[in-house]
Design a protein around this motif. Structure first.
Motif, PDB file in Angstrom:
ATOM      1  N   ALA A  65     -42.265  31.756   1.353  1.00  0.00           N
ATOM      2  CA  ALA A  65     -43.164  32.130   0.139  1.00  0.00           C
ATOM      3  C   ALA A  65     -41.920  32.191  -1.168  1.00  0.00           C
ATOM      4  CB  ALA A  65     -43.198  33.785   0.926  1.00  0.00           C
ATOM      5  N   GLY A  66     -42.392  31.515  -2.161  1.00  0.00           N
ATOM      6  CA  GLY A  66     -40.986  31.568  -3.334  1.00  0.00           C
ATOM      7  C   GLY A  66     -41.234  32.581  -3.841  1.00  0.00           C
ATOM      8  N   ALA A  67     -39.622  33.205  -4.366  1.00  0.00           N
ATOM      9  CA  ALA A  67     -39.843  33.903  -5.588  1.00  0.00           C
ATOM     10  C   ALA A  67     -38.593  34.003  -5.698  1.00  0.00           C
ATOM     11  CB  ALA A  67     -40.173  35.543  -4.618  1.00  0.00           C
ATOM     12  N   GLY A  68     -38.976  34.690  -6.924  1.00  0.00           N
ATOM     13  CA  GLY A  68     -37.600  34.800  -7.692  1.00  0.00           C
ATOM     14  C   GLY A  68     -37.471  35.644  -8.172  1.00  0.00           C
ATOM     15  N   MET A  69     -36.080  36.628  -8.936  1.00  0.00           N
ATOM     16  CA  MET A  69     -35.309  37.799  -9.106  1.00  0.00           C
ATOM     17  C   MET A  69     -35.713  39.075  -7.977  1.00  0.00           C
ATOM     18  SD  MET A  69     -37.241  38.157 -13.093  1.00  0.00           S
ATOM     19  CE  MET A  69     -36.204  39.658 -13.321  1.00  0.00           C
ATOM     20  N   ALA A  70     -36.662  39.805  -8.323  1.00  0.00           N
ATOM     21  CA  ALA A  70     -36.144  40.763  -7.128  1.00  0.00           C
ATOM     22  C   ALA A  70     -36.864  40.439  -5.985  1.00  0.00           C
ATOM     23  CB  ALA A  70     -37.215  42.660  -7.461  1.00  0.00           C
ATOM     24  N   ALA A  71     -37.449  39.177  -6.003  1.00  0.00           N
ATOM     25  CA  ALA A  71     -38.152  38.898  -5.093  1.00  0.00           C
ATOM     26  C   ALA A  71     -39.055  39.396  -3.797  1.00  0.00           C
ATOM     27  CB  ALA A  71     -37.102  38.178  -4.472  1.00  0.00           C
ATOM     28  N   ALA A  72     -40.160  40.143  -4.167  1.00  0.00           N
ATOM     29  CA  ALA A  72     -40.431  41.065  -3.387  1.00  0.00           C
ATOM     30  C   ALA A  72     -41.363  40.235  -2.336  1.00  0.00           C
ATOM     31  CB  ALA A  72     -41.615  42.250  -4.532  1.00  0.00           C
ATOM     32  N   LEU A  73     -41.654  38.874  -3.177  1.00  0.00           N
ATOM     33  CA  LEU A  73     -43.535  38.823  -2.494  1.00  0.00           C
ATOM     34  C   LEU A  73     -43.163  38.282  -1.014  1.00  0.00           C
ATOM     35  CD1 LEU A  73     -46.603  37.418  -3.256  1.00  0.00           C
ATOM     36  CD2 LEU A  73     -45.256  35.301  -3.494  1.00  0.00           C
ATOM     37  N   PRO A  74     -41.795  36.788  -0.508  1.00  0.00           N
ATOM     38  CA  PRO A  74     -42.121  37.213   1.012  1.00  0.00           C
ATOM     39  C   PRO A  74     -42.090  38.730   2.295  1.00  0.00           C
ATOM     40  CG  PRO A  74     -40.154  36.006  -0.237  1.00  0.00           C
ATOM     41  CD  PRO A  74     -40.573  36.893  -1.271  1.00  0.00           C
ATOM     42  N   GLY A  75     -41.421  40.099   1.809  1.00  0.00           N
ATOM     43  CA  GLY A  75     -41.616  41.257   2.208  1.00  0.00           C
ATOM     44  C   GLY A  75     -43.019  41.499   2.234  1.00  0.00           C
ATOM     45  N   VAL A  76     -44.004  41.343   1.053  1.00  0.00           N
ATOM     46  CA  VAL A  76     -44.838  41.817   1.414  1.00  0.00           C
ATOM     47  C   VAL A  76     -45.852  40.761   2.009  1.00  0.00           C
ATOM     48  CG1 VAL A  76     -46.682  41.891   0.278  1.00  0.00           C
ATOM     49  CG2 VAL A  76     -44.546  43.027  -0.825  1.00  0.00           C
ATOM     50  N   VAL A  77     -45.543  40.119   2.149  1.00  0.00           N
ATOM     51  CA  VAL A  77     -46.460  39.162   3.019  1.00  0.00           C
ATOM     52  C   VAL A  77     -45.893  38.719   4.233  1.00  0.00           C
ATOM     53  CG1 VAL A  77     -46.794  36.339   3.822  1.00  0.00           C
ATOM     54  CG2 VAL A  77     -46.779  37.104   1.287  1.00  0.00           C
ATOM     55  N   ALA A  78     -44.825  39.223   4.593  1.00  0.00           N
ATOM     56  CA  ALA A  78     -44.347  39.435   6.154  1.00  0.00           C
ATOM     57  C   ALA A  78     -44.929  41.046   6.389  1.00  0.00           C
ATOM     58  CB  ALA A  78     -43.046  39.522   6.323  1.00  0.00           C
ATOM     59  N   ALA A  79     -45.278  41.378   5.935  1.00  0.00           N
ATOM     60  CA  ALA A  79     -45.430  43.313   6.626  1.00  0.00           C
ATOM     61  C   ALA A  79     -47.005  42.651   6.736  1.00  0.00           C
ATOM     62  CB  ALA A  79     -45.647  43.656   4.934  1.00  0.00           C
ATOM     63  N   HIS A  80     -48.206  41.489   5.682  1.00  0.00           N
ATOM     64  CA  HIS A  80     -48.766  41.808   6.628  1.00  0.00           C
ATOM     65  C   HIS A  80     -49.664  41.033   7.313  1.00  0.00           C
ATOM     66  CE1 HIS A  80     -50.492  44.850   3.145  1.00  0.00           C
ATOM     67  NE2 HIS A  80     -49.225  44.098   2.076  1.00  0.00           N
ATOM     68  N   THR A  81     -48.500  40.261   8.249  1.00  0.00           N
ATOM     69  CA  THR A  81     -49.461  39.168   8.836  1.00  0.00           C
ATOM     70  C   THR A  81     -47.844  38.751  10.466  1.00  0.00           C
ATOM     71  OG1 THR A  81     -49.747  36.944   9.334  1.00  0.00           O
ATOM     72  CG2 THR A  81     -47.978  37.266   7.998  1.00  0.00           C
ATOM     73  N   ASP A  82     -48.548  38.692  11.033  1.00  0.00           N
ATOM     74  CA  ASP A  82     -47.818  38.411  12.509  1.00  0.00           C
ATOM     75  C   ASP A  82     -47.201  36.972  12.464  1.00  0.00           C
ATOM     76  OD1 ASP A  82     -47.116  40.860  13.427  1.00  0.00           O
ATOM     77  OD2 ASP A  82     -49.387  40.488  14.546  1.00  0.00           O
ATOM     78  N   LEU A  83     -47.390  36.475  11.428  1.00  0.00           N
ATOM     79  CA  LEU A  83     -47.193  34.052  11.508  1.00  0.00           C
ATOM     80  C   LEU A  83     -45.940  34.924  10.764  1.00  0.00           C
ATOM     81  CD1 LEU A  83     -50.451  33.090   9.811  1.00  0.00           C
ATOM     82  CD2 LEU A  83     -49.746  33.264  12.132  1.00  0.00           C
TER      83      LEU A  83
END
Length: 139
Positions: A65-83
């Motif tokens: 997951a690539g993200a800039g600034m507040a970079a919420a995307l990687p954490g949101v992704v991790a919250a929805h998967t065990d991968l």
């Protein structure tokens, strides 16, 4: 590469595609099938949740997951998967901190929501790490 994707790559903005193309190229060179989607944690939260929560049943083994600034995307992704999720902090033209803001956001995930993190703009290293994770399933 007719095989089902094993690595998912997600970014929040089309402008992130150029930086993250290094991950796609590295995975292609290693003959690891991947899929690339553009979904924003802020503008498309339901779509991010749906894509992420169905990732394992679609055959994905790891997500970058690539993200800039507040970079919420990687954490949101991790919250929805065990991968395993690998975060790539990206430099944003709108940020005066040249990606440091994204780096700090990604490495400070709360307990129970792990996200690995590579260097700012480190899409290629994210793909190398993803390849090593995929290799564990092939032994």
């Amino acid at each position: 590469m007719a095989d089902a994707p094993e690595v998912g790559i997600i970014v929040g903005s089309e402008s992130d595609r150029e930086t993250m193309s290094a991950a796609v190229a590295e995975l292609d060179a290693r003959e690891i099938p991947s899929e690339f989607v553009v979904l924003s944690a802020h503008r498309n939260p339901q779509e991010v949740a749906a894509w992420t929560s169905s990732a394992a049943e679609r055959g994905l083994l790891v997500i970058i997951a690539g993200a800039g600034m507040a970079a919420a995307l990687p954490g949101v992704v991790a919250a929805h998967t065990d991968l395993p999720v690998i975060g790539v902090p990206l430099i944003s033209a709108k940020s005066p901190l040249a990606g440091v803001d994204a780096l700090l956001s990604i490495v400070q995930m709360p307990p129970g929501v792990p996200v690995a993190c590579v260097s700012i703009g480190g899409a290629r290293n994210a793909a190398v790490l993803a390849a090593r994770i995929v290799a564990l399933t092939r032994t």
